[in-house]
Design an enzyme around this catalytic site. Structure first.
Site, PDB file in Angstrom:
ATOM      1  N   GLU A 126      46.329  41.334  43.105  1.00  0.00           N
ATOM      2  CA  GLU A 126      46.938  39.971  42.530  1.00  0.00           C
ATOM      3  C   GLU A 126      47.151  40.030  41.463  1.00  0.00           C
ATOM      4  O   GLU A 126      46.371  40.195  40.203  1.00  0.00           O
ATOM      5  CB  GLU A 126      45.809  38.981  43.006  1.00  0.00           C
ATOM      6  CG  GLU A 126      45.722  38.558  44.581  1.00  0.00           C
ATOM      7  CD  GLU A 126      44.799  37.441  44.965  1.00  0.00           C
ATOM      8  OE1 GLU A 126      45.033  36.786  45.759  1.00  0.00           O
ATOM      9  OE2 GLU A 126      44.049  37.114  43.957  1.00  0.00           O
ATOM     10  N   CYS A 127      48.588  39.600  40.894  1.00  0.00           N
ATOM     11  CA  CYS A 127      49.053  39.573  39.643  1.00  0.00           C
ATOM     12  C   CYS A 127      48.601  40.571  38.577  1.00  0.00           C
ATOM     13  O   CYS A 127      49.256  41.809  38.895  1.00  0.00           O
ATOM     14  CB  CYS A 127      48.290  38.144  39.074  1.00  0.00           C
ATOM     15  SG  CYS A 127      49.444  37.289  37.680  1.00  0.00           S
ATOM     16  N   GLY A 128      47.511  40.497  37.849  1.00  0.00           N
ATOM     17  CA  GLY A 128      47.169  41.286  37.039  1.00  0.00           C
ATOM     18  C   GLY A 128      46.874  42.854  37.691  1.00  0.00           C
ATOM     19  O   GLY A 128      46.792  43.919  37.291  1.00  0.00           O
ATOM     20  N   MET A 155      49.739  44.546  38.869  1.00  0.00           N
ATOM     21  CA  MET A 155      50.468  45.294  37.690  1.00  0.00           C
ATOM     22  C   MET A 155      49.580  46.693  37.521  1.00  0.00           C
ATOM     23  O   MET A 155      50.296  47.682  37.348  1.00  0.00           O
ATOM     24  CB  MET A 155      50.314  44.609  36.350  1.00  0.00           C
ATOM     25  CG  MET A 155      51.144  43.380  36.384  1.00  0.00           C
ATOM     26  SD  MET A 155      50.985  42.276  34.888  1.00  0.00           S
ATOM     27  CE  MET A 155      51.214  40.412  35.490  1.00  0.00           C
ATOM     28  N   THR A 189      50.515  41.386  45.160  1.00  0.00           N
ATOM     29  CA  THR A 189      51.556  40.091  45.148  1.00  0.00           C
ATOM     30  C   THR A 189      51.135  39.647  43.482  1.00  0.00           C
ATOM     31  O   THR A 189      50.469  39.902  42.791  1.00  0.00           O
ATOM     32  CB  THR A 189      51.126  38.997  45.901  1.00  0.00           C
ATOM     33  OG1 THR A 189      49.677  38.524  45.624  1.00  0.00           O
ATOM     34  CG2 THR A 189      51.052  39.332  47.326  1.00  0.00           C
TER      35      THR A 189
END
Length: 437
Positions: free
Chosen positions: A328-330, A333, A428
């Site tokens: 999720e998010c970080g 990435m 995501t």
């Protein structure tokens, strides 16, 4: 009679968090059991609440959560002497389109639970006008009760007297006035407050804030005004959160810390085992886990260390060959090919997805998200509709893999951050809060 307050304000930056923490600790010092909540999608403040009260705090979100889920979460306050629910932004601030049970505004929670509102007002540059602001907030929405106000960062005794007289004229109790006091300021960074676990002096700061509150706020009057007729009934209903697996390897350290507390509680409640590991310590997911979950956090602040974590990257790649991995998010990435930090330096990430992100030119992405999955992710089937929230400053340089979901904002407009998937790996940009009905 139950006692509860929603701590809110006309806008962000008024001092809601500091006042909530100080009130919680001051009341705890009196021997009261205090239960905190956070209105809205904030994954940092609940940890501060727990530090102040000694009890876990969770988010209550009227846009993402159905009313039954909110009621189930508030049932933990059954044995508390006082509920303090910290609001987000201004009292009535939310999105334009109603979600699961509201717009995400703090006022939704106050009205839904029957909890009175304690306003924090920073009257800088104001005197009598502060009373006009408080009156407008009190009268804007029928069904809410404003119990009173606490004035924050008052310039002088004369300033305080002017505001108090104006408030008395509109029958709004002033429960206290706090002078400017830099010693209790909490350090911040680009996504909010510096996380509770990163602050060595947090306990001292909260204790100092509690002493300030005890000497400048009428706690007896505040507790009297906090009395309300309706408390959360005892409920054991489902949380509408499905665990991603039975044995969950969860990345957990300063770079991977944005996990909503209610999510972890819901996973444990159905018997899942959470197995934390630290990528920053060059640890990989347990070989005995059946799924790996990388939450958000601050990978951009630790990108060099993550890139140098040879064992972490090797172990995660091996895990992903046979078992699902979701970020999720970080965390998403880090599953990508590379991350460019704020100085423009690119760091290799795990390469499980082709995502390339950059913080060199910061651009804020903020808001609620509703997603319809085009493929399953751990815990959720293809076609499932999810509600979550996105908040980051990264730009997408490349997102070449198959889109994971159709993602829209709270008003139904398509957004480019669709997430992506490759093999057993998915990610995501939004943080999951609940599955939609």
């Amino acid at each position: 009679m139950a006692k509860a307050l929603v701590v809110s304000a006309p806008a962000s930056g008024a001092g809601k968090t500091t006042l909530t923490l100080a009130l919680a600790r001051a009341c705890r010092d009196r021997g009261l059991a205090v239960q905190c909540f956070k209105s809205g999608p904030d994954y940092i403040d609940p940890a501060f609440h727990s530090a102040a009260t000694g009890r876990p705090s969770v988010n209550l979100d009227s846009w993402a959560m159905p009313r039954a889920m909110i009621t189930a979460l508030t049932a933990r306050a059954d044995d508390a002497d006082l509920v303090l629910a910290e609001g987000s932004m201004g009292l009535f601030d939310g999105v334009a389109t109603e979600g699961a049970s509201g717009t995400g505004a703090s006022a939704d929670i106050a009205e839904m639970m029957g909890w009175p509102v304690l306003l924090v007002l920073d009257p800088k540059g104001q005197a009598q006008t502060a009373a006009a602001v408080a009156t407008g907030l009190r009268d804007f929405r029928p069904g809410l009760r404003v119990a009173g106000v606490v004035l924050n960062r008052v310039a002088s005794p004369r300033h305080e007297d002017l505001v108090r007289r104006a408030m008395a004229g509109v029958n709004i109790p002033v429960l206290g006035a706090l002078p400017r006091h830099a010693a209790i300021a909490l350090p911040e960074r680009h996504l909010g407050l510096v996380q509770a676990e990163e602050q060595a002096r947090l306990s001292d700061l909260i204790a100092e804030a509690a002493r300030l509150i005890a000497s400048h706020v009428d706690l007896d009057a505040l507790l009297k005004l906090a009395e309300c007729d309706r408390a959360a009934p005892h409920v054991t209903s489902v949380m509408r959160v499905s665990p991603p697996g039975q044995r969950i390897a969860l990345a957990r350290d300063a770079a991977f810390s944005f996990v909503y507390p209610h999510m972890l509680e819901a996973w444990r409640a159905v018997g899942s085992e959470i197995m934390p590991f630290s990528p920053l310590a060059d640890e990989g997911p347990s070989e005995t886990a059946d799924v790996c979950w990388l939450p958000g956090g601050y990978p951009e602040l630790h990108a060099g260390k993550i890139a140098a974590g040879r064992h972490f990257r090797t172990a995660l790649r091996a895990f992903a060959e046979t078992r699902p991995v979701h970020g999720e998010c970080g965390g998403y990435m880090v599953l990508g090919s590379g991350l460019v930090d704020a100085n423009g330096e690119r760091h290799d990430m795990t390469g499980l997805l082709g995502l390339e992100t950059s913080f060199a030119k910061r651009r804020m992405h903020l808001g609620y998200r509703q997603a319809e999955l085009k493929a399953p992710i751990p815990g959720h089937r293809m076609g499932a509709r999810l509600r979550g929230h996105e908040f980051h400053y990264a730009s997408i340089l490349a997102q070449p893999d198959v889109p994971l979901a159709i993602v829209r904002d709270a008003n139904g407009a398509d957004v480019a951050e669709t997430g992506s998937r490759r093999g057993h790996v998915s990610g995501t940009f939004f943080h999951l809060i609940a599955e939609a009905a």
